[in-house]
Design an enzyme around this catalytic site. Structure first.
Site, mmCIF file in Angstrom:
data_model
loop_
_atom_site.group_PDB
_atom_site.id
_atom_site.type_symbol
_atom_site.label_atom_id
_atom_site.label_comp_id
_atom_site.label_asym_id
_atom_site.label_seq_id
_atom_site.Cartn_x
_atom_site.Cartn_y
_atom_site.Cartn_z
ATOM 1 N N TYR A 44 -2.182 -1.794 10.703
ATOM 2 C CA TYR A 44 -2.367 -2.504 9.427
ATOM 3 C C TYR A 44 -1.270 -2.106 8.427
ATOM 4 O O TYR A 44 -0.604 -2.960 7.839
ATOM 5 C CB TYR A 44 -3.761 -2.219 8.832
ATOM 6 C CG TYR A 44 -3.766 -2.255 7.324
ATOM 7 C CD1 TYR A 44 -3.551 -3.453 6.640
ATOM 8 C CD2 TYR A 44 -3.937 -1.090 6.564
ATOM 9 C CE1 TYR A 44 -3.503 -3.489 5.244
ATOM 10 C CE2 TYR A 44 -3.895 -1.120 5.170
ATOM 11 C CZ TYR A 44 -3.674 -2.323 4.524
ATOM 12 O OH TYR A 44 -3.614 -2.355 3.156
ATOM 13 N N HIS A 45 -1.097 -0.776 8.243
ATOM 14 C CA HIS A 45 -0.093 -0.331 7.270
ATOM 15 C C HIS A 45 1.312 -0.787 7.684
ATOM 16 O O HIS A 45 2.157 -1.080 6.845
ATOM 17 C CB HIS A 45 -0.144 1.195 7.113
ATOM 18 C CG HIS A 45 -1.371 1.680 6.397
ATOM 19 N ND1 HIS A 45 -2.468 2.186 7.052
ATOM 20 C CD2 HIS A 45 -1.684 1.711 5.083
ATOM 21 C CE1 HIS A 45 -3.402 2.524 6.174
ATOM 22 N NE2 HIS A 45 -2.960 2.240 4.959
ATOM 23 N N SER B 12 -0.825 3.306 10.663
ATOM 24 C CA SER B 12 -1.711 2.401 11.418
ATOM 25 C C SER B 12 -0.982 1.074 11.563
ATOM 26 O O SER B 12 0.005 0.815 10.854
ATOM 27 C CB SER B 12 -3.035 2.178 10.670
ATOM 28 O OG SER B 12 -2.835 1.248 9.613
ATOM 29 N N THR C 198 0.833 -1.199 0.000
ATOM 30 C CA THR C 198 0.000 0.000 0.000
ATOM 31 C C THR C 198 0.875 1.259 0.000
ATOM 32 O O THR C 198 1.964 1.262 0.595
ATOM 33 C CB THR C 198 -0.957 0.037 1.221
ATOM 34 O OG1 THR C 198 -1.271 1.386 1.538
ATOM 35 C CG2 THR C 198 -0.374 -0.609 2.444
ATOM 36 N N LYS D 274 2.181 -4.113 6.455
ATOM 37 C CA LYS D 274 2.587 -4.111 5.036
ATOM 38 C C LYS D 274 4.069 -3.753 4.908
ATOM 39 O O LYS D 274 4.774 -4.274 4.047
ATOM 40 C CB LYS D 274 1.751 -3.110 4.234
ATOM 41 C CG LYS D 274 0.263 -3.356 4.266
ATOM 42 C CD LYS D 274 -0.096 -4.695 3.666
ATOM 43 C CE LYS D 274 -1.050 -4.572 2.529
ATOM 44 N NZ LYS D 274 -1.563 -5.880 2.078
HETATM 45 N N1 LIG Z 1 -8.995 -1.902 -1.443
HETATM 46 C C1 LIG Z 1 -8.067 -0.971 -1.404
HETATM 47 O O1 LIG Z 1 -8.334 0.228 -1.600
HETATM 48 C C2 LIG Z 1 -6.632 -1.350 -1.144
HETATM 49 C C3 LIG Z 1 -5.652 -0.350 -1.205
HETATM 50 C C4 LIG Z 1 -4.324 -0.688 -0.983
HETATM 51 C C5 LIG Z 1 -3.966 -1.995 -0.726
HETATM 52 N N2 LIG Z 1 -4.945 -2.949 -0.661
HETATM 53 C C6 LIG Z 1 -4.526 -4.328 -0.385
HETATM 54 O O2 LIG Z 1 -5.084 -5.195 -1.335
HETATM 55 C C7 LIG Z 1 -5.415 -6.449 -0.748
HETATM 56 C C8 LIG Z 1 -6.868 -6.777 -1.001
HETATM 57 O O3 LIG Z 1 -7.687 -5.755 -0.456
HETATM 58 P P1 LIG Z 1 -9.263 -5.796 -0.549
HETATM 59 O O4 LIG Z 1 -9.727 -4.387 -0.498
HETATM 60 O O5 LIG Z 1 -9.664 -6.679 -1.664
HETATM 61 O O6 LIG Z 1 -9.608 -6.464 0.864
HETATM 62 P P2 LIG Z 1 -10.686 -7.608 1.182
HETATM 63 O O7 LIG Z 1 -10.720 -7.741 2.660
HETATM 64 O O8 LIG Z 1 -11.956 -7.349 0.491
HETATM 65 O O9 LIG Z 1 -9.988 -8.872 0.541
HETATM 66 C C9 LIG Z 1 -9.003 -9.632 1.198
HETATM 67 C C10 LIG Z 1 -9.487 -11.074 1.139
HETATM 68 O O10 LIG Z 1 -8.480 -11.896 1.719
HETATM 69 C C11 LIG Z 1 -9.104 -12.840 2.542
HETATM 70 N N3 LIG Z 1 -8.117 -13.256 3.561
HETATM 71 C C12 LIG Z 1 -7.528 -12.497 4.509
HETATM 72 N N4 LIG Z 1 -6.679 -13.238 5.237
HETATM 73 C C13 LIG Z 1 -6.747 -14.500 4.737
HETATM 74 C C14 LIG Z 1 -6.126 -15.711 5.064
HETATM 75 N N5 LIG Z 1 -5.259 -15.804 6.089
HETATM 76 N N6 LIG Z 1 -6.401 -16.818 4.331
HETATM 77 C C15 LIG Z 1 -7.277 -16.749 3.290
HETATM 78 N N7 LIG Z 1 -7.911 -15.615 2.931
HETATM 79 C C16 LIG Z 1 -7.650 -14.500 3.650
HETATM 80 C C17 LIG Z 1 -10.303 -12.147 3.133
HETATM 81 O O11 LIG Z 1 -11.299 -13.041 3.581
HETATM 82 C C18 LIG Z 1 -10.767 -11.286 1.956
HETATM 83 O O12 LIG Z 1 -11.725 -11.941 1.170
HETATM 84 C C19 LIG Z 1 -5.073 -6.329 0.732
HETATM 85 O O13 LIG Z 1 -3.810 -6.899 0.961
HETATM 86 C C20 LIG Z 1 -5.030 -4.843 0.952
HETATM 87 O O14 LIG Z 1 -4.157 -4.526 1.993
HETATM 88 C C21 LIG Z 1 -6.259 -2.656 -0.865
#
Ligand SMILES: NC(=O)c1ccc[n+]([C@@H]2O[C@H](COP(=O)([O-])OP(=O)(O)OC[C@H]3O[C@@H](n4cnc5c(N)ncnc54)[C@H](O)[C@@H]3O)[C@@H](O)[C@H]2O)c1
Length: 382
Positions: A181-182, A179, A144, A185
């Site tokens: 969370y960040h 945070s 991120t 990462k």
């Molecule tokens: N959505 C955004 O704006 C955004 C921005 C920057 C980075 N990201 C990164 O992109 C990735 C996906 O984000 P998203 O928005 O789709 O989130 P999301 O929560 O909708 O999707 C993540 C998925 O991973 C699954 N998951 C988590 N831990 C797991 C595990 N141990 N085993 C199996 N499945 C697992 C969750 O159930 C979920 O379905 C994340 O790593 C997030 O940090 C997202």
């Protein structure tokens, strides 16, 4: 290609699985429904209920004739990861499987520990499963832009040259996340960099900004294929939140002064970026870092855009500055480089008024399902 998508039930994982399967790749999606569970636990359910992953894959196959394999299981469990990597032998793994909410990670000890354990264990397992079962596999890891924080100098694309007492060297760009969370990462990036340096793993770490939107070519084929769209304070990203607030007729909640500036991108551009990374892989022993966003906006600018378009559609949008629940700079310098993905061929879908109007129209269809209790911040940083 054989592509493993970890977190395949998620906001980004599911549209990615559909998009790559539609192009003829052999796709396997893994998820343990962690996000669905956390959403239930925190009363933050998505706007549009989505069928479970098996059912979604079945609907997708019925609509397109293309198959998505599904594995329900925990990426933080190495036994499962060994089995999946050993059997599927992916050419590329797209690793989305993390706890992605900053507010969730700041709720308290239990949520912080769950975020830390989940995210680091999943990433560690991916690295080891690749090394043991699919050593040529390209790891595409979602990082991120929040890893960099908001430094008072330009943000480079992953790396920085430092000159000191007449000598120079290249290092990971300094990271200072806002945070827990960040911060996970940041730790992921360090883990990946260690195994790239010592074991020659091939990695692309995509520093992604907040994503917006719910429409993709495949999701538009059947409402049941839409991504899980969150608009609450815990899982909703800011643009999606503002769009839903505009439709619900409640004020757009700008945190503090609203000068917080970040790089944003359309969901369709996330799909392009991961595919570009996949088709132009990193070399063995390379940690390639790409800043994944297309436009910079302050929170005030986003609110202003949603208001301008919403007002033209008769929504009478109001904007309200509320006390910032986070600890962050509300006015700051921000200039982040992002040329790598453009050089690979990214054709950005910018946030035009038409795009904002299209998203508002889509959300208006689900107006009756918006629960305004989920909108105001329920988590404070201290
Ligand atoms: N959505 C955004 O704006 C955004 C921005 C920057 C980075 N990201 C990164 O992109 C990735 C996906 O984000 P998203 O928005 O789709 O989130 P999301 O929560 O909708 O999707 C993540 C998925 O991973 C699954 N998951 C988590 N831990 C797991 C595990 N141990 N085993 C199996 N499945 C697992 C969750 O159930 C979920 O379905 C994340 O790593 C997030 O940090 C997202």
């Amino acid at each position: 290609m054989r592509i493993l998508i970890l977190g395949g039930d998620g906001y980004l994982g599911w549209p990615t699985a559909m998009s790559l399967a539609a192009k003829g790749h052999d796709v396997c999606a893994v998820d343990n429904y962690l996000r669905r569970e956390m959403a239930l636990e925190t009363n933050s359910e998505a706007l549009i209920p989505s069928p479970n992953l098996d059912d979604r894959a079945g609907i997708f196959e019925a609509v397109t004739g293309k198959k998505i394999r599904v594995v329900i299981g925990d990426c933080a469990d190495y036994t499962l990861m060994s089995r999946v990597f050993g059997e599927f032998k992916p050419n590329a793994v797209i690793h989305y499987a993390e706890q992605p909410s900053a507010p969730y990670s700041m709720m308290g000890f239990t949520e912080a520990r769950k975020t830390l354990n989940n995210n680091l264990n999943a990433t560690f397992n991916v690295i080891w499963a690749v090394m043991k079962f699919a050593p040529d596999c390209h790891i595409i890891k979602l990082g991120t832009m929040g890893e960099y924080g908001t430094p008072n100098i330009d943000i480079e694309e992953g790396w920085i040259e430092i000159e000191r007492n007449g000598r120079s060297d290249k290092f990971l760009y300094p990271r200072q996340a806002g945070s827990l969370y960040h911060t996970t990462k940041v730790l992921d990036t360090d883990l990946l960099w260690f195994y790239v340096r010592t074991h020659g793993v091939r990695v692309t770490d995509l520093m992604q900004g907040p994503v917006y939107g719910l429409s993709t070519p495949q999701a538009d084929m059947d409402e049941r294929l839409l991504p899980n769209f969150h608009y609450d304070d815990i899982f909703g990203t800011v643009v999606n939140r503002f769009l839903t607030q505009a439709v619900a007729g409640v004020p757009l909640t700008v945190y503090g002064k609203g000068g917080q500036t970040r790089g944003y991108l359309n969901l369709n551009d996330t799909l392009q970026c991961v595919e570009l990374a996949m088709t132009n892989p990193a070399q063995a022993g390379q940690l390639r870092i790409l800043n994944q966003f297309t436009e910079l906006f302050s929170v005030n600018e986003i609110a202003g855009r949603v208001k301008a378009v919403g007002d033209r559609m008769g929504l009478n949008v109001r904007i309200e500055s509320i006390q910032n629940p986070r600890k962050e700079k509300e006015e700051h310098y921000y200039n982040a480089k992002h040329s790598g993905l453009l050089e690979l061929g990214l054709k950005p879908n910018y946030m035009t008024d038409d795009v904002v109007a299209g998203m508002l129209e889509r959300i208006i269809k689900y107006r009756g399902m918006i629960d305004t209790k989920k909108i105001m911040p329920r988590v404070r940083w201290s």
